[in-house]
Design a protein around this motif. Sequence first.
Motif, mmCIF file in Angstrom:
data_model
loop_
_atom_site.group_PDB
_atom_site.id
_atom_site.type_symbol
_atom_site.label_atom_id
_atom_site.label_comp_id
_atom_site.label_asym_id
_atom_site.label_seq_id
_atom_site.Cartn_x
_atom_site.Cartn_y
_atom_site.Cartn_z
ATOM 1 N N SER A 27 0.676 -1.017 0.131
ATOM 2 C CA SER A 27 -0.051 0.165 0.298
ATOM 3 C C SER A 27 0.565 1.585 0.032
ATOM 4 C CB SER A 27 -0.888 0.176 1.302
ATOM 5 O OG SER A 27 -0.365 -0.159 2.511
ATOM 6 N N THR A 28 1.919 1.136 0.978
ATOM 7 C CA THR A 28 2.496 2.528 0.653
ATOM 8 C C THR A 28 3.453 2.644 -0.823
ATOM 9 O OG1 THR A 28 3.515 2.162 3.295
ATOM 10 C CG2 THR A 28 5.033 3.323 2.243
ATOM 11 N N TYR A 30 2.449 1.442 -3.668
ATOM 12 C CA TYR A 30 1.257 2.363 -4.562
ATOM 13 C C TYR A 30 0.940 3.403 -4.113
ATOM 14 C CZ TYR A 30 0.955 -2.398 -6.505
ATOM 15 O OH TYR A 30 0.941 -3.570 -7.693
ATOM 16 N N GLN A 31 1.353 4.178 -3.310
ATOM 17 C CA GLN A 31 0.476 5.449 -2.273
ATOM 18 C C GLN A 31 2.021 6.644 -2.880
ATOM 19 O OE1 GLN A 31 -1.609 6.767 -0.611
ATOM 20 N NE2 GLN A 31 -0.956 8.405 -0.474
ATOM 21 N N VAL A 32 3.411 5.752 -2.910
ATOM 22 C CA VAL A 32 4.200 6.936 -3.157
ATOM 23 C C VAL A 32 3.588 7.204 -4.538
ATOM 24 C CG1 VAL A 32 6.637 7.428 -3.672
ATOM 25 C CG2 VAL A 32 5.500 6.391 -1.339
ATOM 26 N N ARG A 33 3.711 6.003 -5.346
ATOM 27 C CA ARG A 33 3.877 6.108 -7.155
ATOM 28 C C ARG A 33 2.072 6.875 -7.410
ATOM 29 N NH1 ARG A 33 4.031 0.914 -10.064
ATOM 30 N NH2 ARG A 33 3.526 2.967 -11.705
ATOM 31 N N ARG A 34 1.306 7.127 -6.394
ATOM 32 C CA ARG A 34 0.222 7.563 -7.045
ATOM 33 C C ARG A 34 0.995 9.684 -7.406
ATOM 34 N NH1 ARG A 34 -5.383 7.245 -3.903
ATOM 35 N NH2 ARG A 34 -6.775 8.412 -4.678
ATOM 36 N N PRO A 40 -8.778 11.691 -2.769
ATOM 37 C CA PRO A 40 -8.679 10.771 -2.304
ATOM 38 C C PRO A 40 -9.743 9.579 -2.129
ATOM 39 C CG PRO A 40 -9.640 12.274 -1.100
ATOM 40 C CD PRO A 40 -9.513 13.450 -2.052
ATOM 41 N N ALA A 41 -9.071 7.864 -1.915
ATOM 42 C CA ALA A 41 -9.366 7.101 -1.839
ATOM 43 C C ALA A 41 -11.171 7.081 -0.891
ATOM 44 C CB ALA A 41 -9.018 5.926 -1.589
#
Length: 190
Positions: A27-28, A30-34, A40-41
């Motif tokens: 999850s971290t 993918y969060q950095v790549r966002r 926000p989700a």
Amino acid sequence: MSAAISPSPHRPYGVQRVCRIWALPRSTFYQVRRPANAAPAKPRGPKPPVYDISLLAAIRDDLAASPFSGEGHRKVWARLHYGLGLPVGRNRVLRLMCDNQLLSPFRPPLSPANDHDGTILTEAPDVMWGTDATLVQTAEEGRVWVFAAIDHFNSEIVGHHVSTDGSRFSALEPISRDCREIGGVMLGRL
């Protein structure tokens, strides 16, 4: 790194393997790549039929109407769910009550505090004794227990007892025997 090609099988490493080796949650990753300007989700799943604000108000009303000073989340949930017919989960009631400090007060155990400082040394002999035991194999009797009464002042063995059973009564036998002997000597001194 996850898109890099492995030299031997000529396949990419993959996100799962890279995150496992780096001890990083996916999850971290993918969060950095966002992108930073992304919305926000939203929480997944259907919206609850009762929102947290109205549920919290119902919990407060239920606690105010209760004749008891402190109620647990299970009783509150049961009255809301079965009494009022609110379709709400017990864990959700627990979360809301915990977040808003509505749970019953913490009741400490009734046992006294342990005031032992960790030392068992005494200032004089014959103040504190203890027992210890060991299991010994003998040729004639088989297995026997050897109990010793030990003075905590100088670690002197003040008495012993041998028994075929390792019961608590056998453990106290050297203590009681030495209390009678030393107690008689002490009474003779008075």
